[in-house]
Scaffold this active site. Structure first.
Site, mmCIF file in Angstrom:
data_model
loop_
_atom_site.group_PDB
_atom_site.id
_atom_site.type_symbol
_atom_site.label_atom_id
_atom_site.label_comp_id
_atom_site.label_asym_id
_atom_site.label_seq_id
_atom_site.Cartn_x
_atom_site.Cartn_y
_atom_site.Cartn_z
ATOM 1 N N LYS A 193 -10.478 -27.213 -10.301
ATOM 2 C CA LYS A 193 -9.823 -28.344 -10.932
ATOM 3 C C LYS A 193 -8.460 -28.523 -10.291
ATOM 4 C CE LYS A 193 -8.342 -31.369 -13.883
ATOM 5 N NZ LYS A 193 -8.876 -32.751 -13.897
ATOM 6 N N CYS A 218 0.822 -1.217 0.000
ATOM 7 C CA CYS A 218 0.000 0.000 0.000
ATOM 8 C C CYS A 218 0.861 1.276 0.000
ATOM 9 C CB CYS A 218 -0.935 -0.005 1.219
ATOM 10 S SG CYS A 218 -2.332 -1.122 1.005
ATOM 11 N N GLU A 220 -2.751 -36.026 -13.914
ATOM 12 C CA GLU A 220 -2.212 -34.871 -14.642
ATOM 13 C C GLU A 220 -0.694 -34.774 -14.471
ATOM 14 O OE1 GLU A 220 -5.038 -35.012 -13.077
ATOM 15 O OE2 GLU A 220 -6.528 -34.095 -14.402
ATOM 16 N N HIS A 226 -1.736 -6.550 -7.937
ATOM 17 C CA HIS A 226 -0.373 -6.352 -8.448
ATOM 18 C C HIS A 226 0.002 -7.467 -9.406
ATOM 19 C CE1 HIS A 226 0.351 -9.431 -5.381
ATOM 20 N NE2 HIS A 226 1.536 -9.642 -5.912
HETATM 21 O O1 LIG Z 1 -10.529 -38.905 -9.202
HETATM 22 P P1 LIG Z 1 -10.694 -37.904 -8.086
HETATM 23 O O2 LIG Z 1 -9.897 -38.274 -6.861
HETATM 24 O O3 LIG Z 1 -12.124 -37.615 -7.774
HETATM 25 O O4 LIG Z 1 -10.095 -36.536 -8.680
HETATM 26 C C1 LIG Z 1 -8.763 -36.130 -8.534
HETATM 27 O O5 LIG Z 1 -7.865 -36.943 -9.281
HETATM 28 C C2 LIG Z 1 -7.994 -36.891 -10.701
HETATM 29 C C3 LIG Z 1 -6.870 -37.718 -11.296
HETATM 30 O O6 LIG Z 1 -5.601 -37.271 -10.873
HETATM 31 C C4 LIG Z 1 -7.931 -35.456 -11.219
HETATM 32 O O7 LIG Z 1 -8.221 -35.453 -12.605
HETATM 33 C C5 LIG Z 1 -8.918 -34.559 -10.495
HETATM 34 O O8 LIG Z 1 -8.734 -33.231 -10.902
HETATM 35 C C6 LIG Z 1 -8.681 -34.684 -8.988
HETATM 36 O O9 LIG Z 1 -9.588 -33.907 -8.265
HETATM 37 O O1 LIG Z 2 5.914 -14.274 -5.425
HETATM 38 P P1 LIG Z 2 4.774 -14.727 -4.541
HETATM 39 O O2 LIG Z 2 3.454 -14.134 -4.946
HETATM 40 O O3 LIG Z 2 5.066 -14.545 -3.086
HETATM 41 O O4 LIG Z 2 4.699 -16.304 -4.743
HETATM 42 C C1 LIG Z 2 3.891 -16.934 -5.700
HETATM 43 O O5 LIG Z 2 4.317 -16.700 -7.027
HETATM 44 C C2 LIG Z 2 5.584 -17.243 -7.398
HETATM 45 C C3 LIG Z 2 5.788 -16.991 -8.869
HETATM 46 O O6 LIG Z 2 4.764 -17.538 -9.649
HETATM 47 C C4 LIG Z 2 5.678 -18.741 -7.085
HETATM 48 O O7 LIG Z 2 7.001 -19.190 -7.311
HETATM 49 C C5 LIG Z 2 5.275 -19.033 -5.647
HETATM 50 O O8 LIG Z 2 5.241 -20.430 -5.453
HETATM 51 C C6 LIG Z 2 3.895 -18.412 -5.390
HETATM 52 O O9 LIG Z 2 3.502 -18.639 -4.070
#
Ligand SMILES: O=P(O)(O)O[C@H]1O[C@H](CO)[C@@H](O)[C@H](O)[C@H]1O
Ligand SMILES: O=P(O)(O)O[C@H]1O[C@H](CO)[C@@H](O)[C@H](O)[C@H]1O
Lengths: 350, 350
Positions: A314, A55, A320, A166
């Protein structure tokens, strides 16, 4: 068997920018959710918080006092992931243990003096100031660094550690993975077709009209055919610009207008301060500034995690991380929902 | 300037399995954290919850009743991301809009009848039953599918939607991105060196002794040199096995013991039920079963999100999504912390 319907039947889609495939399973939208719920992000912060180091007028933990800024404000990150001067790691030819040098700098850029002024509730004029400051920063930093990454992490669920609106600018001596891989895919496409991949892609989307969220003469916003995140979008320059500092005066204003429109739609989708990570990608800089970059088109990507509501996201986990990205709703379904939402009236004013 | 010290000075490290670089910024460990805190995961569930569709004897939402199982229990996911029979998408030669066919199946595998029995608090004998069921499932599913992905999402912060200890098995007709890219990097290494990349890597780690977490004659657990997640580990077969169904009887028992030891260490690190996504990677199956897979080594990867405490995680957002992975503590620092924790006594019993 029924004939193939992409909004019903699972299939793979190819991302020509990185050579990876996405598994689309639209039938899975019916799945119940009993997992983690996020706290709904509501923009109900006070304008000013004397304990917030972003700020105006506040003294940051390192003892520096912020000016009483009235528009944007940029400073070097107090805990940067990249420093300018560090010793060089030793050279190694070992294929299994390779180290390389990394130099850079990290800046923080406040968008507005008021903590409750997120982009969708700023005026186009105020967002235009943000665009101008992006260009200033880019002009300065691109002289020295090969890659200047402007990005915004918005919302706690996207790891944003400070609620004052920001973005960050991380610059590096090296070509980071994502843009490097993109660069090589776009270059290959250019060598084969003689046109820039994303220029061609934007034209095709404008013709097909299935995934458009916003269009104006300068900009196109689509949910890309190969989107990973549920409501991922790509904002593409229609003027074959290569970098943010190629924009004309009117393109900068129309960029500000598109950003406002897109972020209003996002907030309206689940009636919350919509979290995302976004950033700009354009041709590399530093000693690659004058290389042949005809294969590049300036664009931004938005990666928002929310899937079903303000509290159900998600998760990019398990399958994934180990195999490949999976999504439930199709890119066309996501685009339709975003397209149909108001982009002029924010839900808080409705 | 001081000479290079990897625990102080930022640098890049190369992941030879996917060709990507990781930015290591050890000086950033000092950064304060004012962002999202996770709820600490505590394993204080009752043994049995009559409303949990994974518990023995409970009727699932689709009307099927689970048996009164006493060890592991496997069923087809009621909301699978992959179905066996779906119409084929049309062929397309368009480089920008490529679709491909995806067939598969998704199974859920409960580890134990009791909801509070996570792997670290199960006996080696009980975990051995889990290993045996993994092998059974793999034997059956690998006949039909090119890729059989066994993985566990543990903890709400890793998107796990049901607290009963379980893993999933997603099988596909296609070669998913992560193992496909790995396959091609390991193949290239094999062609150049005549040895398997991960066999060589394990030997080198056993020699350097800087990143070892657990070792026994059959298995090696290290924080890989190129780790992305703060306490990421890789569990590597020392017997040149290619797949989980190559393991001998004694290797299966020692795998169970290593899993117990590693997950106890993980729980002990921040005194919580440590969240992670983990999974096994081995040579592809289906019609690639009899292809030349000399370049493969059977292994598992663990991707845990926690960074500083039971409630402060690493977010892979912003810079990570737009550019490349960044980590604070080095792989060697993470390995040392995990190595020094007890792997036999769980914190809940101390
Ligand atoms: O299958 P679940 O446990 O409901 O879901 C979880 O695992 C999946 C497989 O890694 C992912 O695609 C989902 O985003 C996650 O929430
Ligand atoms: O820089 P920040 O906002 O404290 O931190 C965030 O952004 C960074 C850059 O994407 C990441 O590496 C960190 O894991 C995340 O917490």
């Amino acid at each position: 068997m029924a004939s193939f319907n992409p909004t019903e039947h699972q299939h793979l889609r190819y991302n020509p920018l990185n050579g990876l495939w996405i598994l689309v399973s639209p039938h899975r939208l019916l799945r119940p959710w009993a997992g983690q719920e996020e706290a709904t992000e509501i923009n109900d912060r006070p304008e000013f918080d004397p304990t917030n180091p972003l700020c105006p007028g506040v003294t940051r933990p390192n003892g520096q006092k912020n000016p009483q800024y009235t528009s944007t404000f940029v400073f070097t990150n107090d805990f940067p992931a990249l420093l300018e001067d560090v010793p060089e790691p030793p050279q190694s030819n070992d294929p299994l243990f390779q180290t390389a040098s990394a130099k850079g700098t990290c800046r923080v850029m406040c968008f507005h003096p008021k903590s409750n002024k997120t982009l969708p509730v700023m005026s186009v004029r105020e967002i235009r100031d943000v665009v101008d400051e992006w260009v200033n920063q880019f002009n300065e930093l691109s002289k020295k660094y090969l890659w200047v990454q402007i990005f915004e992490n918005k919302g706690q669920s996207m790891g944003c550690s400070n609620p004052h609106p920001h973005c960050q600018i991380w610059c590096s001596s090296f070509f980071p993975n994502e843009p490097r891989v993109k660069d090589s895919h776009m270059r290959e496409y250019y060598q084969k077709h003689g046109t820039a991949l994303l220029d061609d892609y934007a034209k095709r989307e404008l013709h097909q009209r299935e995934r458009i969220v916003i269009e104006n003469p300068d900009w196109l916003v689509v949910v890309p055919y190969w989107a990973s995140w549920p409501f991922e979008t790509m904002l593409i320059s229609r003027n074959q610009n290569k970098r943010i500092n190629d924009l004309t005066d009117s393109q900068k204003t129309s960029l500000a207008a598109v950003i406002k429109e897109l972020t209003i739609k996002y907030d309206n989708l689940f009636k919350c301060s919509f979290p995302y990570s976004m950033g700009f990608h354009g041709a590399p800089t530093g000693n690659l500034t004058d290389a042949n970059n005809s294969h590049w088109t300036f664009h931004a990507v938005y990666y928002p995690p929310l899937l079903r509501s303000a509290s159900v996201r998600k998760f990019m986990v398990g399958y994934e991380l180990l195999c490949q990205t999976q999504r439930d709703l199709t890119a066309e379904q996501a685009a339709k929902r975003l397209r149909e939402l108001s982009g002029t009236k924010h839900y808080s004013e409705m």
